[in-house]
Design a protein around this motif. Sequence first.
Motif, mmCIF file in Angstrom:
data_model
loop_
_atom_site.group_PDB
_atom_site.id
_atom_site.type_symbol
_atom_site.label_atom_id
_atom_site.label_comp_id
_atom_site.label_asym_id
_atom_site.label_seq_id
_atom_site.Cartn_x
_atom_site.Cartn_y
_atom_site.Cartn_z
ATOM 1 N N GLN A 1 -2.241 7.738 -14.792
ATOM 2 C CA GLN A 1 -2.042 9.202 -15.020
ATOM 3 C C GLN A 1 -1.757 9.043 -16.476
ATOM 4 N N ALA B 1 5.082 18.114 -6.250
ATOM 5 C CA ALA B 1 4.465 17.177 -5.363
ATOM 6 C C ALA B 1 4.970 15.671 -5.500
ATOM 7 N N SER B 2 5.637 14.917 -5.001
ATOM 8 C CA SER B 2 6.464 13.984 -5.258
ATOM 9 C C SER B 2 5.715 12.687 -5.043
ATOM 10 N N ASN C 1 0.951 -1.438 0.038
ATOM 11 C CA ASN C 1 0.194 0.027 0.085
ATOM 12 C C ASN C 1 0.904 1.288 0.024
ATOM 13 N N THR C 2 2.133 1.107 -0.317
ATOM 14 C CA THR C 2 2.931 2.239 -0.467
ATOM 15 C C THR C 2 3.472 2.419 -2.021
ATOM 16 N N SER D 1 0.039 19.940 -8.915
ATOM 17 C CA SER D 1 1.081 19.064 -8.421
ATOM 18 C C SER D 1 2.664 19.194 -8.864
ATOM 19 N N ASP E 1 -8.429 0.871 -8.495
ATOM 20 C CA ASP E 1 -8.641 1.511 -7.400
ATOM 21 C C ASP E 1 -7.482 2.801 -7.476
ATOM 22 N N SER F 1 12.521 7.913 -7.287
ATOM 23 C CA SER F 1 11.399 8.745 -7.152
ATOM 24 C C SER F 1 11.370 9.344 -8.292
ATOM 25 N N TRP G 1 -6.840 5.783 -2.675
ATOM 26 C CA TRP G 1 -6.210 4.554 -2.715
ATOM 27 C C TRP G 1 -4.920 4.658 -1.527
ATOM 28 N N SER H 1 -3.447 4.859 1.855
ATOM 29 C CA SER H 1 -3.539 4.709 3.320
ATOM 30 C C SER H 1 -2.991 5.586 4.129
ATOM 31 N N ILE H 2 -1.932 6.119 4.123
ATOM 32 C CA ILE H 2 -1.342 7.265 4.977
ATOM 33 C C ILE H 2 -2.212 8.508 4.736
ATOM 34 N N ASN I 1 7.780 11.628 -9.868
ATOM 35 C CA ASN I 1 6.307 11.802 -9.545
ATOM 36 C C ASN I 1 5.712 11.694 -10.959
ATOM 37 N N GLN J 1 4.643 8.032 0.854
ATOM 38 C CA GLN J 1 4.544 6.911 -0.300
ATOM 39 C C GLN J 1 5.703 7.122 -1.299
ATOM 40 N N PHE J 2 6.328 8.167 -1.428
ATOM 41 C CA PHE J 2 7.294 8.305 -2.417
ATOM 42 C C PHE J 2 8.118 9.418 -2.315
ATOM 43 N N GLY J 3 9.162 9.654 -3.135
ATOM 44 C CA GLY J 3 9.758 10.882 -3.100
ATOM 45 C C GLY J 3 10.949 10.740 -2.019
ATOM 46 N N GLY J 4 11.988 11.888 -2.274
ATOM 47 C CA GLY J 4 12.945 11.822 -1.331
ATOM 48 C C GLY J 4 13.321 13.520 -0.836
ATOM 49 N N THR K 1 1.443 3.738 -5.861
ATOM 50 C CA THR K 1 2.190 4.946 -6.385
ATOM 51 C C THR K 1 2.881 4.637 -7.906
ATOM 52 N N ASN L 1 -5.154 14.328 -7.039
ATOM 53 C CA ASN L 1 -4.644 14.466 -8.515
ATOM 54 C C ASN L 1 -4.917 13.336 -9.113
ATOM 55 N N GLU L 2 -5.990 12.442 -8.639
ATOM 56 C CA GLU L 2 -6.169 11.137 -9.424
ATOM 57 C C GLU L 2 -6.922 11.412 -10.650
#
Lengths: 235, 182
Positions: free
Chosen positions: A111, B141-142, A99-100, B136, A148, A218, B73, B75-76, A220, B23-26, A104, B102-103
């Motif tokens: 997208q 936004a990462s 779920n992480t 975004s 989802d 990463s 989607w 959870s955080i 985005n 979830q992602f990014g740094g 993503t 931004n989905e």
Amino acid sequence: MNRRTFLAGTATTGLAGVAGCLDVLGESHGATEDVVLDPPDRYEDLRASRDNGYLPYPIHGDELPEVSVPDVTADGPVSTRQFVGDRHVLLTFVFTRCNTVCPTLTSSFAQVQHDARENGYAEDIALLPTTFDPAYDTPERLVTFAEDVGADPSAANWRILRPESPERAEAVVEGEFGVIFSRVPEEKREMENMVWNHRSSRILANKDGYVERNYRSSLNAAGLLDEVATLRERW
Amino acid sequence: MRRRELLAGLGALGVVGTGAAYQFGGLDDRLRGGGSQVESRELERIDAPGSSPGTEVVPESGRVTYVDFFATWCSICESKMEPMGEAATAVDSEVQFLSVTNEPLGVTTTRTDVVEWWEEHDGNWPVAHDDSLELSRAVNASGVPYAAVIDADNRLVWSDAGYKTASEILDPIREARDVSPE
């Protein structure tokens, strides 16, 4: 077609094949004539490692590995190279209990699918999310996972690849694409559902079947859209 | 000058604040774009509790903007809704406080799904849709969740990925208000 002309043009200037070279318009392009995106950082090092067999994953300029894997949304398998001549390809590797990172990664593909639908290039791209956990990831779970994050798994450009067995998943995902994954012992799981440790990878291959970039950190969704846009512009 | 201090402080924050789950990014994503100008744009506001249908200009010049990116989607993002609710109650009308998804909406995930998610997690403030990822992109936004504070002069003064407590949300808002011209 433009691209071929363009490459012929750079050849006459004597610059073809030089990493990051500039063409007559000042636009940089790929390290070989098979690719059009700029080489990644430290490309020369990566290339040397890859050519010496130390790098398990395909990079800029490599041919996309050929594997044939069942597609859960269609009868019969998908070959990663069946799109050569037709579509650019994006591949990634996930498990649905994640779920992480996995949603993503998959949502960034959603997208691209959305952008392709909005901007008329749905038939120029194929999105291939691939599970490395086929024992748990049933076709139903994989379809739900895609839905989802807003993807349309019923579209012709969304193909969900599910290797036949855990052994086959290892052969394909680790063996061909160098995405290492390992089961986390239950007592060491930070969250109950985080069954696997895995590397993150999104591979963008062009219509000629060559890897443009392998994004292993990463990037985005907007960044991925930019990369696809650049590939389409330069193609 | 105070703005410069804030940005210097931001750098330190970015270095230290790596513990939060995201979830992602740094680090690069969080340090990039400090102080950069964010062009205002219109987003579709979603008809949901605390959020009337219409358009929302983001960022709104003249007010400090706090924007929180989420996805249904994520959870955080679910667990972040409680501190978000506390922060939303604590800010006054001088702050534009909103959540943004931004989905891609309309195919498998719909506006109705967003509204249901919003209701289920007790959202009660404006929520909008960044359909083309423009906002975004503008704040780098990462991933999700991802938060940004934009000052009254449209400068991106703070951004960070991951879960935040209410005070971690409110502190950068306060700092941005302190340095903004009245």
